[in-house]
Design a protein around this motif. Sequence first.
Motif, PDB file in Angstrom:
ATOM      1  N   LEU A   1      -9.738   6.112   0.630  1.00 22.98           N
ATOM      2  CA  LEU A   1      -8.947   5.864  -0.577  1.00 22.98           C
ATOM      3  C   LEU A   1      -9.832   5.571  -1.783  1.00 22.98           C
ATOM      4  O   LEU A   1      -9.575   6.065  -2.884  1.00 22.98           O
TER       5      LEU A   1
ATOM      6  N   THR B   1       0.837  -1.199   0.000  1.00 27.57           N
ATOM      7  CA  THR B   1       0.000   0.000   0.000  1.00 27.57           C
ATOM      8  C   THR B   1       0.871   1.247   0.000  1.00 27.57           C
ATOM      9  O   THR B   1       0.621   2.192  -0.751  1.00 27.57           O
TER      10      THR B   1
ATOM     11  N   ILE C   1      -9.832   4.348   6.401  1.00 23.38           N
ATOM     12  CA  ILE C   1      -8.845   4.763   5.397  1.00 23.38           C
ATOM     13  C   ILE C   1      -9.156   4.113   4.050  1.00 23.38           C
ATOM     14  O   ILE C   1      -9.034   4.755   3.001  1.00 23.38           O
ATOM     15  N   SER C   2      -9.587   2.857   4.065  1.00 25.27           N
ATOM     16  CA  SER C   2      -9.905   2.208   2.783  1.00 25.27           C
ATOM     17  C   SER C   2     -11.079   2.916   2.101  1.00 25.27           C
ATOM     18  O   SER C   2     -11.050   3.125   0.890  1.00 25.27           O
TER      19      SER C   2
ATOM     20  N   THR D   1      -5.419  -2.132   1.264  1.00 25.47           N
ATOM     21  CA  THR D   1      -5.905  -1.709   2.575  1.00 25.47           C
ATOM     22  C   THR D   1      -7.168  -2.474   2.959  1.00 25.47           C
ATOM     23  O   THR D   1      -7.346  -2.838   4.127  1.00 25.47           O
TER      24      THR D   1
ATOM     25  N   GLY E   1      -3.967   8.673   3.593  1.00 26.94           N
ATOM     26  CA  GLY E   1      -3.726   7.233   3.566  1.00 26.94           C
ATOM     27  C   GLY E   1      -2.258   6.897   3.723  1.00 26.94           C
ATOM     28  O   GLY E   1      -1.885   5.924   4.389  1.00 26.94           O
TER      29      GLY E   1
ATOM     30  N   TYR F   1      -1.312   7.445   7.501  1.00 26.62           N
ATOM     31  CA  TYR F   1      -1.866   6.362   8.303  1.00 26.62           C
ATOM     32  C   TYR F   1      -1.102   5.065   8.037  1.00 26.62           C
ATOM     33  O   TYR F   1      -0.759   4.335   8.967  1.00 26.62           O
ATOM     34  N   ASN F   2      -0.840   4.789   6.782  1.00 26.54           N
ATOM     35  CA  ASN F   2      -0.155   3.552   6.435  1.00 26.54           C
ATOM     36  C   ASN F   2       1.278   3.546   6.959  1.00 26.54           C
ATOM     37  O   ASN F   2       1.791   2.503   7.368  1.00 26.54           O
TER      38      ASN F   2
ATOM     39  N   THR G   1      -6.538  12.581  -0.086  1.00 24.07           N
ATOM     40  CA  THR G   1      -6.796  11.207   0.359  1.00 24.07           C
ATOM     41  C   THR G   1      -5.525  10.363   0.277  1.00 24.07           C
ATOM     42  O   THR G   1      -5.285   9.516   1.146  1.00 24.07           O
TER      43      THR G   1
END
Length: 166
Positions: free
Chosen positions: A108, A23, A104-105, A149, A66, A69-70, A62
């Motif tokens: 995204l 990701t 988050i997914s 994700t 993401g 967070y990732n 976004t």
Amino acid sequence: MADSSPSSSTVSRTALLLLRVLTFVFLLIALILIAVANQTNDQTGDKINFSDFYTYRYMISTIIIGFVYNLLQMAFSIFTVVSGNRVLSGDGGYLFDFFGDKMISYLLISGSAAGFGLTVELRRGEPSNSFTDKAHASASLLLIGFLFTAIASTFTSFALPKKPNN
């Protein structure tokens, strides 16, 4: 003879780390592509880039959210794989992983869909050009980042604490 195969939790932690790394890579490439996408208007000589369109600004937002967070989850996953202990222990850590991955997914996929929609509209009036090609590629990579994700979210759902129904 002792069984030397890795436990299922070790395999799932490693798979989760791999998903997070994938990701990370796809979001990084998507970020680079949309950031460098630009086109010069032949008639006016004006330069067009992602910041000229609210939709592409949303898409890049976004990607960045993401990405951050990732990056955090990758650090947690690396720590867990290396040490065998979780950074966020208890039920709260598992809930953070699960709900964070879910939110988050969804973010995204909304960024990817917005990017695809605007790219289709921009291509409607004229043939594709390097700007719309890069924007389309970025939205595609964002979609792949969503898929990884979403799969990671499935893995984190298996780790959720099992509570009896009363």
